[in-house]
Design a protein around this motif. Structure first.
Motif, short mmCIF file in Angstrom:
data_model
loop_
_atom_site.label_atom_id
_atom_site.label_comp_id
_atom_site.label_asym_id
_atom_site.label_seq_id
_atom_site.Cartn_x
_atom_site.Cartn_y
_atom_site.Cartn_z
N PHE A 149 0.83 -1.20 0.00
CA PHE A 149 0.00 0.00 0.00
C PHE A 149 0.86 1.25 0.00
O PHE A 149 0.57 2.23 -0.68
N PHE A 150 1.96 1.21 0.75
CA PHE A 150 2.82 2.39 0.83
C PHE A 150 3.58 2.63 -0.47
O PHE A 150 3.69 3.76 -0.94
N TRP A 151 4.10 1.54 -1.04
CA TRP A 151 5.00 1.75 -2.18
C TRP A 151 4.28 1.96 -3.49
O TRP A 151 4.87 2.47 -4.44
N ALA A 152 3.01 1.58 -3.59
CA ALA A 152 2.32 1.69 -4.88
C ALA A 152 2.36 3.09 -5.46
O ALA A 152 2.79 3.27 -6.61
N PRO A 153 1.97 4.13 -4.71
CA PRO A 153 2.02 5.47 -5.33
C PRO A 153 3.44 5.89 -5.66
O PRO A 153 3.66 6.59 -6.65
N VAL A 154 4.40 5.45 -4.87
CA VAL A 154 5.80 5.85 -5.14
C VAL A 154 6.24 5.25 -6.47
O VAL A 154 6.80 5.94 -7.32
N VAL A 155 5.97 3.96 -6.64
CA VAL A 155 6.36 3.31 -7.89
C VAL A 155 5.68 3.98 -9.07
O VAL A 155 6.30 4.27 -10.10
N CYS A 156 4.41 4.26 -8.89
CA CYS A 156 3.65 4.87 -9.97
C CYS A 156 4.25 6.23 -10.35
O CYS A 156 4.47 6.53 -11.51
N PHE A 157 4.56 7.02 -9.33
CA PHE A 157 5.08 8.36 -9.54
C PHE A 157 6.45 8.30 -10.21
O PHE A 157 6.72 9.00 -11.19
N VAL A 158 7.30 7.43 -9.69
CA VAL A 158 8.66 7.35 -10.22
C VAL A 158 8.64 6.83 -11.66
O VAL A 158 9.30 7.39 -12.55
N ALA A 159 7.84 5.79 -11.88
CA ALA A 159 7.80 5.22 -13.22
C ALA A 159 7.32 6.24 -14.24
O ALA A 159 7.80 6.28 -15.37
N ALA A 160 6.40 7.09 -13.80
CA ALA A 160 5.88 8.09 -14.74
C ALA A 160 6.99 9.04 -15.16
O ALA A 160 7.04 9.49 -16.30
N PHE A 161 7.90 9.36 -14.21
CA PHE A 161 8.93 10.35 -14.55
C PHE A 161 10.14 9.75 -15.23
O PHE A 161 10.91 10.46 -15.86
N LEU A 162 10.31 8.42 -15.09
CA LEU A 162 11.51 7.80 -15.64
C LEU A 162 11.64 8.00 -17.15
O LEU A 162 12.74 8.12 -17.68
N ALA A 163 10.49 8.06 -17.81
CA ALA A 163 10.54 8.15 -19.27
C ALA A 163 11.26 9.40 -19.74
O ALA A 163 11.78 9.45 -20.85
N TYR A 164 11.29 10.42 -18.89
CA TYR A 164 11.81 11.70 -19.36
C TYR A 164 13.33 11.74 -19.42
O TYR A 164 13.91 12.75 -19.81
N VAL A 165 13.95 10.65 -19.04
CA VAL A 165 15.41 10.60 -19.16
C VAL A 165 15.81 10.75 -20.63
O VAL A 165 16.78 11.42 -20.96
N VAL A 166 15.03 10.14 -21.51
CA VAL A 166 15.44 10.15 -22.91
C VAL A 166 14.54 11.03 -23.76
O VAL A 166 14.53 10.92 -24.97
N MET A 167 13.75 11.88 -23.13
CA MET A 167 12.82 12.68 -23.92
C MET A 167 13.50 13.92 -24.47
O MET A 167 14.05 14.72 -23.71
N PRO A 168 13.55 14.11 -25.77
CA PRO A 168 14.19 15.31 -26.31
C PRO A 168 13.24 16.50 -26.29
O PRO A 168 12.37 16.63 -27.15
N PHE A 169 13.42 17.36 -25.32
CA PHE A 169 12.51 18.51 -25.20
C PHE A 169 12.82 19.58 -26.24
O PHE A 169 12.01 20.44 -26.50
N GLY A 170 14.05 19.53 -26.73
CA GLY A 170 14.44 20.52 -27.72
C GLY A 170 15.82 20.16 -28.20
O GLY A 170 16.38 19.12 -27.83
N LYS A 171 16.36 21.03 -29.01
CA LYS A 171 17.70 20.75 -29.53
C LYS A 171 18.68 20.74 -28.36
O LYS A 171 18.85 21.75 -27.67
N GLY A 172 19.26 19.58 -28.07
CA GLY A 172 20.20 19.50 -26.96
C GLY A 172 19.55 19.40 -25.59
O GLY A 172 20.21 19.25 -24.59
N LEU A 173 18.25 19.52 -25.54
CA LEU A 173 17.56 19.45 -24.25
C LEU A 173 17.18 18.00 -23.96
O LEU A 173 16.03 17.60 -24.05
N ILE A 174 18.17 17.20 -23.64
CA ILE A 174 17.90 15.81 -23.34
C ILE A 174 18.85 15.38 -22.24
O ILE A 174 20.01 15.78 -22.22
N VAL A 175 18.32 14.63 -21.29
CA VAL A 175 19.16 14.25 -20.15
C VAL A 175 20.23 13.28 -20.60
O VAL A 175 21.40 13.47 -20.35
N ALA A 176 19.81 12.20 -21.27
CA ALA A 176 20.78 11.22 -21.74
C ALA A 176 20.26 10.66 -23.05
O ALA A 176 19.15 10.15 -23.11
#
Lengths: 156, 223, 367, 355
Positions: D106-133
């Motif tokens: 019960f405790f970890w479910a929202p944490v996992v959900c929240f973290v998983a949602a943000f993980l995708a943005y590691v490789v998201m190209p927001f703009g020219k050169g605006l990418i984490v990895a």
């Protein structure tokens, strides 16, 4: 079919099971003895010329002297309507259930059982449903029942 | 229907939703903007004052109390030496009021009106009981048509009002102060205010009712 | 692998559930997503109106009727007034009857608009609900203009109506009719042909004519099952025999038919209102009713076609100012009794759709 | 700092600066990478959190205006910081924990959900050169981490020890797993033409005018786009595929027992997910950051928000599918269509349509 014709027809066909009562102001009102109830109901529903296949309503009445159960019926094909009632004494009020004849009677009878304490023999599911499950204060629609803090309105 | 039809119908729905996106809202921002209430709107019960003298129009006839189906109106009167009735208490419990408008129709003296006002929320249920001063004060700026006959407050039916007035004299064979206004509520709506009032006088009522029962049902107009 | 053991479980749907239209509890026995049995538990909205009425004079009962069925409060006002008028054999002025018909039909449209929106919302489309309420708002404005209230009208009284319509009522009403006719294309475009909507409603919750009659289903539910029966035509009350209108019926009696049925009925109601506005005579609006109104001894069951079906009132008088018994018959009561019958072996989503299209309103059930 | 000429308004300088920050302040080599990614992560996370709050407000406004009402109007101009206040309110709320819950899950479910949602943005190209990895398996990575959401929802459904929640969790698991397939296959249709899984490569191969966008350039691109959008709506659990939380059936589905900040985490994750799928659509089908005149990140945001608007319109128009119809639609319609699409596209590519 006019009202008079219907009245004659019902009186003829029922052979004394249904007797005319003049308390009905607008529609025809008949009276049935409790022991004839199911027979009369089946007759009204199934007879070719009557075909009262539609159960409108069942009303329990506490007149202050006795109980009455008023059945209101309609015929969808003949577009006619009639009521009949059963007079029951206070003590040991008991009636045959008409659930088998009209399924609509199921809930109406349950409600009357709950609010008036009239027993319906042969009813499939006579359990509480309108009042709370742990209700133990009697039958609220009876005239001698009052809520604990009930105060009558001032008379006109 | 084929796939093409399905897609067309789906797009049609999307189009209707999109069409409304560009339209202006039809709702209003409540405390800043207010709806204009129709003149007949039935809101809070108020007592009306005479337009010239500023005194209450009420003649303490108790017609409204008798008409009220929820016993929200409580009136206590007394008679002076000239047999003229005077108002001691006039209370409206807005918590019990069901805004049916029967009291307004019963009143033959332009004394009571359901105004177009509707804001009277309070923090406690007991603050909803308004006494005569409050009712009069709220009703000061309420416009009304005076249907009374001047100088002669004899009950006269209004032009299209429903009830012909029963004689007020007859209704008061029993002096009121001894039998304080009955505030009754048949089935307990679980309100603390109701219970308090009920406790005031449960016994006489109870007995009266039992007596009626023995006689075979309540008799009409026994007072 | 060993056989997996499965068992049925029970879910309480309600009393506070978004799709039970008030406070109704459905005890569902479920096998996974499938509903095996339903048992409705009612009484959460029981206000003892019938008992209260036994302690009120006849005119005082009329405000209680508004609370009986507050979505079409005009109908419930009317069914009681009709019963008492039959008891007392009162002659109602003709203008009053016309006004009653206008109000009843407007109220029927208002109720069907709510049905349209709520059904859409129960099946997942939120926006139609707001559109339905938007048009209903115009009707309510008309009511408020006439009788002063928006929900509990207390307009139709014993012997007539409480007030005459104001001058601006007729033009506004005609404008509304025109406006609503224009809105139907939007309504139909949003849902009627939508493939998701069709998948959700077609063939779901089929109510056969025999079951419908046996359970006392009435009104749009009965007509959607293909039975051509409408009290306005077959047992005419008021002045409905003067108007020319059709009774739409459907064929299969599934959720979709019940939905379309009500859309069709709205269009017919608009016709009736137009005819009533055209033929509105001048004259009195209320028969004389004494404040100490005492109908003669007797009993009567009156019934009318409300928006949900047959609404009835049984009134019994013993010649005093207070009724001995007032029994109110709401069509939702019988329709709710139908739910266990037609909701076996459906998915929980279908149950919601069936419940919505039966148009069950809990105040009418609990009274 | 970078010496290349930067178009006015480009933000990639910030990312470049963050990349060089650990070096310039003279950190030891061993922690340089950690500090750099931490700094980038915090930046992206905070921007996205605010953006999710904005999306909540925007959705409420769009819904309100479709329904001809105002929506939030009280705090700020047209209630623009309403959701910020809502989030603050949820933070202060009591965290109601039912006794019968499965405590850890019960405790970890929202944490996992929240973290998983943000993980995708590691490789998201927001703009020219605006990418984490710029991972060389970017899109595969996104597909992999977004599926984490289903575990979180299942955990929430199970841990709540509530029948509605459990039904919601089960529905969500079935739905997300089913719709993963058409979603990935739709993307593959494009990827076989790019020849790379890197997000930056995908965007750069669409440079130029809008007819270079894959939705127009690739054969069957529009079909792939539509199937992707449908599957994406299901992935984001939105109407007409919102059966895991179907309000009229399961009241709130998996998050029925959650309150306070835990609920807010689910809620924000839902909107972040919606933004993720829209951003992927914008990147893969609509040319990503490519566009004339305006800075690249503006183009990216504009395209993404257009897709978001489409999702919102869909949500507020259509009724909800039933659970069995939903699965049938996925397996009997979407999967065959997307596979046929993929095969045809592959054959065309093999035949030399693409040089």
């Amino acid at each position: 079919m006019t009202k008079e014709e219907l009245k004659d027809k019902v009186l003829n066909l029922s052979q004394g099971m249904l007797t005319y009562s003049d308390s009905g102001v607008f529609d025809l009102m008949f009276e049935v003895k409790p022991e004839n109830l199911t027979k009369a109901a089946v007759l009204l529903r199934d007879h070719e010329e009557l075909r009262f296949d539609f159960m409108n309503n069942i009303t329990g009445v506490d007149t202050g002297e006795h109980f009455e159960v008023v059945y209101s019926l309609a015929s969808l094909s003949n577009k006619t309507r009639l009521d009949f009632k059963v007079v029951l004494p206070y003590e040991g009020a008991k009636l045959e259930s008409l659930c088998e004849v009209w399924k609509a009677a199921n809930w109406h009878e349950r409600e009357i059982w709950e609010l008036y304490g009239i027993d319906f023999t042969g009813h499939p599911n006579l359990t509480r449903f309108l009042l709370p499950d742990d209700w133990d204060q009697g039958h609220p629609m009876r005239k001698d029942w009052d809520a604990p803090d009930f105060v009558r309105m001032p008379e006109l | 229907m084929g796939l093409i039809d399905h897609i067309r119908n789906l797009l049609k729905g999307l189009g209707i939703a999109g069409k409304h996106l560009g339209r202006h809202a039809i709702t209003i921002q409540y405390p800043e903007e207010r709806m204009e209430m129709p003149e007949r709107s039935r809101g809070i019960v108020v007592l009306l004052s005479d337009k010239e003298t500023g005194e209450l129009n009420c003649t303490a006839c108790e017609l409204c109390m008798r008409a009220c189906p929820t016993a929200a109106i409580k009136i206590v009167t007394h008679r002076d030496e000239n047999k003229k009735k005077h108002l001691d208490v006039f209370e409206v419990d807005n918590g019990l009021c069901c805004f049916c408008g029967l009291c307004e129709e019963a009143c033959n003296f332009s004394a009571l009106k359901m105004a177009t006002k509707y804001e009277f929320s309070t923090l406690g249920a007991d603050e909803l009981v308004w006494d005569v001063n409050k009712l009069q004060e709220v009703g000061r700026d309420v416009d009304y048509v005076d249907t009374r006959k001047k100088k002669k407050p004899k009950p006269e039916p209004k032009a299209d009002a429903k009830p012909t007035a029963p004689k007020p004299e007859k209704t008061d064979a029993k002096p009121k102060p001894e039998q304080p206004a009955t505030v009754s509520e048949p089935v307990n709506p679980a309100g603390s205010s109701t219970e308090e009032k009920v406790n005031e006088e449960p016994l006489p009522e109870e007995q009266e009712r039992k007596e009626e029962k023995k006689e075979g049902g309540p008799t009409d107009g026994s007072v | 692998m060993a056989e997996l053991r499965t068992e049925e479980f029970q879910v309480n749907m309600g009393p506070h559930h978004p799709s039970t239209h008030g406070v109704c509890r459905l005890v569902l026995t479920m096998d996974g997503e499938k509903v095996v049995a339903v048992e409705p538990v009612i009484g959460y909205l029981h206000r003892a109106i019938e008992k209260i009425c036994e302690n009120r004079t006849y005119p005082q009962c009329s405000p209680m009727m508004d609370r009986f069925e507050y979505v079409t409060a005009m109908s419930s006002d009317y069914v009681y007034a009709l019963a008492v008028e039959k008891l007392a054999q009162l002659e109602v002025p003709e203008r009053a009857e016309y006004l009653r018909v206008i109000m009843l039909e407007l109220n029927r449209i208002a109720s069907h608009l709510i049905f349209w929106g709520v059904t859409a919302m129960d099946i997942g489309a939120y926006t139609p609900f707001l559109y339905g309420l938007r048009e209903r708002e115009d009707i309510i404005d008309l009511f408020e203009m006439t009788c002063g209230q928006r929900l509990t009208y207390n307009y139709i009284r014993i012997g007539g109506v409480s007030r005459d319509i104001p001058k601006e009522f007729e033009p506004k009403c005609r404008a509304f009719i025109k406006k609503l006719r224009g809105k139907f294309s939007d309504y139909e475009g949003l849902l009627n042909e939508n493939p998701i909507w069709l998948a959700r409603t077609k063939g779901i919750g089929v109510l056969t004519p025999e079951t419908a009659i046996s359970y006392g289903a009435s009104g749009p539910v009965l007509r959607a099952s293909g039975i051509d029966y409408d009290l306005r035509r077959d047992d005419p009350y008021s002045i409905y025999d003067k108007f020319d209108f059709a009774i739409p019926t459907q064929k299969t009696g599934d959720c979709y038919d019940r939905f379309i049925q009500r859309l069709d009925e709205m269009k017919e109601s608009l016709k009736i209102i137009e005819q009533a506005l055209d033929g509105l005579p001048e004259g009195e609006i209320k028969a004389k009713v004494k404040p100490k109104f005492k109908p003669p001894e007797g009993e009567v069951y009156s019934r009318i076609e409300s928006a949900r079906g047959e609404m009835g009132a049984y009134v019994r008088s013993d010649g005093t100012t207070k009724p001995v018994r007032v029994k109110l018959r709401g069509s939702s009561y019988n329709h709710l009794a139908l739910v266990p019958e037609i909701c076996t072996d459906v998915l929980i989503a279908d149950l919601v759709a069936i419940f919505a299209t039966l148009d069950i309103i809990m105040p009418e059930v609990d009274r | 700092m970078s010496c290349t000429v930067i178009a006015f308004g480009e933000l990639h300088g910030i990312f470049a600066w963050l990349h060089e920050l650990p070096v310039s302040i003279g950190l030891p080599d061993s922690v340089q990478a950690v500090v750099m990614y931490a700094a980038l992560g915090v930046t992206v996370f905070s921007v996205l959190s605010l953006f999710a709050l904005f999306l909540v407000w925007w959705e409420r406004k769009i819904a309100a205006h479709i329904q001809q009402r105002f929506g939030p109007m009280r705090v700020g101009w047209h209630g623009w910081y309403q959701t910020v206040m809502d989030a603050l309110k949820l933070l202060q709320k009591e965290d109601i924990r039912i006794e019968t819950r499965d405590k850890v899950v019960f405790f970890w479910a929202p944490v996992v959900c929240f973290v998983a949602a943000f993980l995708a943005y590691v490789v998201m190209p927001f703009g020219k050169g605006l990418i984490v990895a710029d991972l060389n398996i970017g899109i595969l990575y996104i597909m992999a981490v977004t599926t984490f959401t289903v575990i979180a929802l299942l955990m929430a459904g199970w841990g709540s020890n509530n029948k509605y929640a459990l039904l919601g969790g089960m529905r969500s698991a079935a739905q997300v797993v089913s719709y993963e397939i058409p979603m990935v296959v739709s993307l593959l249709t494009i990827i076989i033409y790019v020849g790379s899984l890197s997000m930056v490569d995908i965007v750069e191969s669409q440079s130029g005018w809008f007819f270079n966008w894959f939705i127009f350039r690739v054969p069957f691109g529009p079909i792939a786009f539509v199937t992707y959008i449908i599957a994406a709506i299901a992935e984001a659990n939105r109407t007409p595929f919102d059966i895991p939380e179907a309000e009229q059936e399961l009241v709130a589905g998996y998050n029925i027992e959650y309150s306070g900040m835990k609920f807010a985490m689910f809620f924000l994750a839902e909107f972040v997910n919606m933004f993720t799928v829209s951003a992927i659509a914008a990147t893969v089908f609509l040319g990503g950051w490519n566009g004339p005149f305006l800075p690249s990140w503006v183009w990216f945001m504009g395209k993404t928000l257009t897709v978001v608007l489409l999702l919102m319109l869909v949500r507020w128009t259509y009724p909800r599918l039933r659970v069995d119809q939903l699965m049938e639609f996925a397996w009997k319609f979407l999967v065959p269509v997307t596979f046929a699409n993929l095969i045809l596209a592959g054959v065309l590519k093999y035949l030399g349509y693409w040089e």
